[in-house]
Design a protein around this motif. Structure first.
Motif, PDB file in Angstrom:
ATOM      1  N   SER A 166       0.830  -1.202   0.000  1.00  0.00           N
ATOM      2  CA  SER A 166       0.000   0.000   0.000  1.00  0.00           C
ATOM      3  C   SER A 166       0.867   1.256   0.000  1.00  0.00           C
ATOM      4  O   SER A 166       0.609   2.203  -0.751  1.00  0.00           O
ATOM      5  CB  SER A 166      -0.828   0.028   1.277  1.00  0.00           C
ATOM      6  N   TYR A 188      -2.425   7.261   4.186  1.00  0.00           N
ATOM      7  CA  TYR A 188      -3.292   6.411   3.377  1.00  0.00           C
ATOM      8  C   TYR A 188      -2.784   4.978   3.292  1.00  0.00           C
ATOM      9  O   TYR A 188      -3.125   4.259   2.372  1.00  0.00           O
ATOM     10  CB  TYR A 188      -3.416   6.995   1.966  1.00  0.00           C
ATOM     11  N   SER A 189      -1.963   4.568   4.252  1.00  0.00           N
ATOM     12  CA  SER A 189      -1.298   3.266   4.109  1.00  0.00           C
ATOM     13  C   SER A 189      -2.117   2.091   4.614  1.00  0.00           C
ATOM     14  O   SER A 189      -1.677   0.951   4.517  1.00  0.00           O
ATOM     15  CB  SER A 189       0.053   3.285   4.829  1.00  0.00           C
ATOM     16  N   GLU A 199       2.217   6.496  -6.821  1.00  0.00           N
ATOM     17  CA  GLU A 199       1.104   7.228  -7.454  1.00  0.00           C
ATOM     18  C   GLU A 199       1.301   8.741  -7.280  1.00  0.00           C
ATOM     19  O   GLU A 199       1.188   9.521  -8.223  1.00  0.00           O
ATOM     20  CB  GLU A 199      -0.209   6.782  -6.782  1.00  0.00           C
ATOM     21  N   PHE A 214      -6.500   9.646  -4.084  1.00  0.00           N
ATOM     22  CA  PHE A 214      -5.475  10.660  -4.210  1.00  0.00           C
ATOM     23  C   PHE A 214      -5.937  11.800  -5.107  1.00  0.00           C
ATOM     24  O   PHE A 214      -6.275  11.584  -6.252  1.00  0.00           O
ATOM     25  CB  PHE A 214      -4.213  10.014  -4.789  1.00  0.00           C
ATOM     26  N   HIS A 248       2.638   1.620  -3.388  1.00  0.00           N
ATOM     27  CA  HIS A 248       1.681   2.040  -4.414  1.00  0.00           C
ATOM     28  C   HIS A 248       1.308   3.509  -4.245  1.00  0.00           C
ATOM     29  O   HIS A 248       1.320   4.293  -5.192  1.00  0.00           O
ATOM     30  CB  HIS A 248       0.422   1.158  -4.339  1.00  0.00           C
ATOM     31  N   ASN A 249       0.972   3.882  -3.018  1.00  0.00           N
ATOM     32  CA  ASN A 249       0.500   5.244  -2.790  1.00  0.00           C
ATOM     33  C   ASN A 249       1.595   6.280  -3.033  1.00  0.00           C
ATOM     34  O   ASN A 249       1.344   7.338  -3.596  1.00  0.00           O
ATOM     35  CB  ASN A 249      -0.054   5.379  -1.368  1.00  0.00           C
ATOM     36  N   TYR A 250       2.830   5.939  -2.623  1.00  0.00           N
ATOM     37  CA  TYR A 250       3.898   6.913  -2.864  1.00  0.00           C
ATOM     38  C   TYR A 250       4.188   7.018  -4.365  1.00  0.00           C
ATOM     39  O   TYR A 250       4.344   8.119  -4.906  1.00  0.00           O
ATOM     40  CB  TYR A 250       5.187   6.570  -2.096  1.00  0.00           C
ATOM     41  N   PHE A 309      -7.395   4.174  -1.593  1.00  0.00           N
ATOM     42  CA  PHE A 309      -6.538   5.340  -1.774  1.00  0.00           C
ATOM     43  C   PHE A 309      -7.244   6.335  -2.680  1.00  0.00           C
ATOM     44  O   PHE A 309      -7.557   6.044  -3.818  1.00  0.00           O
ATOM     45  CB  PHE A 309      -5.219   4.909  -2.403  1.00  0.00           C
ATOM     46  N   THR A 326       1.438   9.927   2.156  1.00  0.00           N
ATOM     47  CA  THR A 326       1.357   8.488   1.859  1.00  0.00           C
ATOM     48  C   THR A 326       1.081   7.696   3.130  1.00  0.00           C
ATOM     49  O   THR A 326       0.268   6.771   3.138  1.00  0.00           O
ATOM     50  CB  THR A 326       2.691   8.020   1.229  1.00  0.00           C
TER      51      THR A 326
END
Ligand SMILES: C[S@@+](CC[C@H](N)C(=O)[O-])C[C@H]1O[C@@H](n2cnc3c(N)ncnc32)[C@H](O)[C@@H]1O
Length: 285
Positions: free
Chosen positions: A26, A272-273, A33, A281, A29-31, A279, A269
């Motif tokens: 997670s 939202y982990s 993105e 964003f 992916h979030n970072y 997520f 990030t």
């Protein structure tokens, strides 16, 4: 549980991982993105580098769940990176990854480097497009080894000559804590290689006196080595501790950047982990 990481079994080699890996995925992916979208109009070329790439998918142990792993998560971002560089030691794992990339991302610019990243770092570097005054190149490098001995600090140091943010898994619980006695013995060089510092034991008595654990001490030493390479200072609170279901610490994910924007993205990030949280964003400059 259904989330943005989940995918299907494609019959290719899929290593098993613990449930806790979903939090790591997670975060990556979030970072990725946020970086890919946030840096799109600020840099001419955004590069994603995965030094311990794996097969691209993983099976969550004791479940039927198959999830995307770091390379495919980075390929799935909305505003794709301009180049991807994947390094992986195991030829079978590399083969599974390259088949997956060819199948679903055949139009993307990807370089594969097969072998020990500590020996192949020059090949990784050659694959990074050349930065110039007219062509600005920024990289995001994921460093996800199983254990301390898989990474030589010299590898990070060579890559730090470039504009690059690092997300590093520090195996401080699953490896360092369990092997503390072995690593502390005078002729053991695992920690010296990992930190690139032959004098790493010097401040141990002080840390002990302050009741700082061996694993926290190592994380702090690693961050100090990154600070010597002009990365912003990182303390334990800035890292994310990943634990086993029985709460035993496994590893820490530490993020290193030279820019305030990178640090801001990492802080967002972390919010939202949670793998159960979708997520959402929205880019705010
Ligand atoms: C923790 S797993 C990687 C996980 C991957 N990032 C993911 O998201 O699933 C570590 C991977 O690094 C590979 N590896 C181990 N030592 C390596 C080395 N020295 N150089 C490159 N790859 C290595 C292993 O074969 C394994 O696939």
């Amino acid at each position: 549980m259904k989330n943005q990481l989940q995918t299907l079994d494609d019959g290719l080699l899929t290593p098993e991982v613990g449930r806790w890996s979903e939090k790591k995925y997670s975060l990556i992916h979030n970072y990725a993105e946020m970086f890919a979208t946030g840096m799109k109009h600020k840099w001419d070329c955004r590069v994603y580098i995965d030094l311990f790439a794996g097969a691209g998918k993983a099976k969550i142990r004791d479940s039927n769940r198959i999830v995307y792993a770091s390379p495919l998560l980075a390929l799935n971002v909305r505003d794709r990176f301009d180049r991807y560089i994947f390094c992986e030691f195991d030829p079978d794992i590399m083969d599974a990854l390259s088949q997956r990339v060819r199948k679903d991302h055949g139009d993307v610019d990807v370089k594969f480097v097969q072998g020990d990243v500590n020996l192949k770092v020059d090949e990784v570097i050659k694959s990074i497009p050349k930065h110039s005054g007219r062509f600005k190149v920024l990289s995001f490098c994921v460093v996800d080894p199983f254990k301390l001995s898989s990474l030589d600090f010299a590898t990070i140091k060579s890559l730090s000559d470039f504009y690059m943010d690092f997300l590093v898994l520090i195996a401080c619980g699953m490896d360092a804590q369990r092997n503390e006695k072995i690593y502390l013995s005078q002729n053991n060089t695992v920690v010296e290689c990992f930190l690139g510092d032959p004098c790493w034991r010097d401040n141990l008595p002080d840390a002990k006196w302050k009741r700082i654990s061996f694993s926290d001490y190592l994380v702090d030493c690693f961050s100090q080595e990154m600070a010597k390479l002009d990365y912003k200072s990182v303390d334990l609170m800035d890292t994310v501790l990943i634990r086993q279901p029985n709460k035993a610490p496994l590893y820490r994910l530490a993020f290193y950047s030279r820019s305030d924007l990178g640090t801001k993205f990492w802080n967002q990030t972390k919010k939202y982990s949670d793998p159960q949280r979708k997520f959402d964003f929205t880019w705010k400059a």
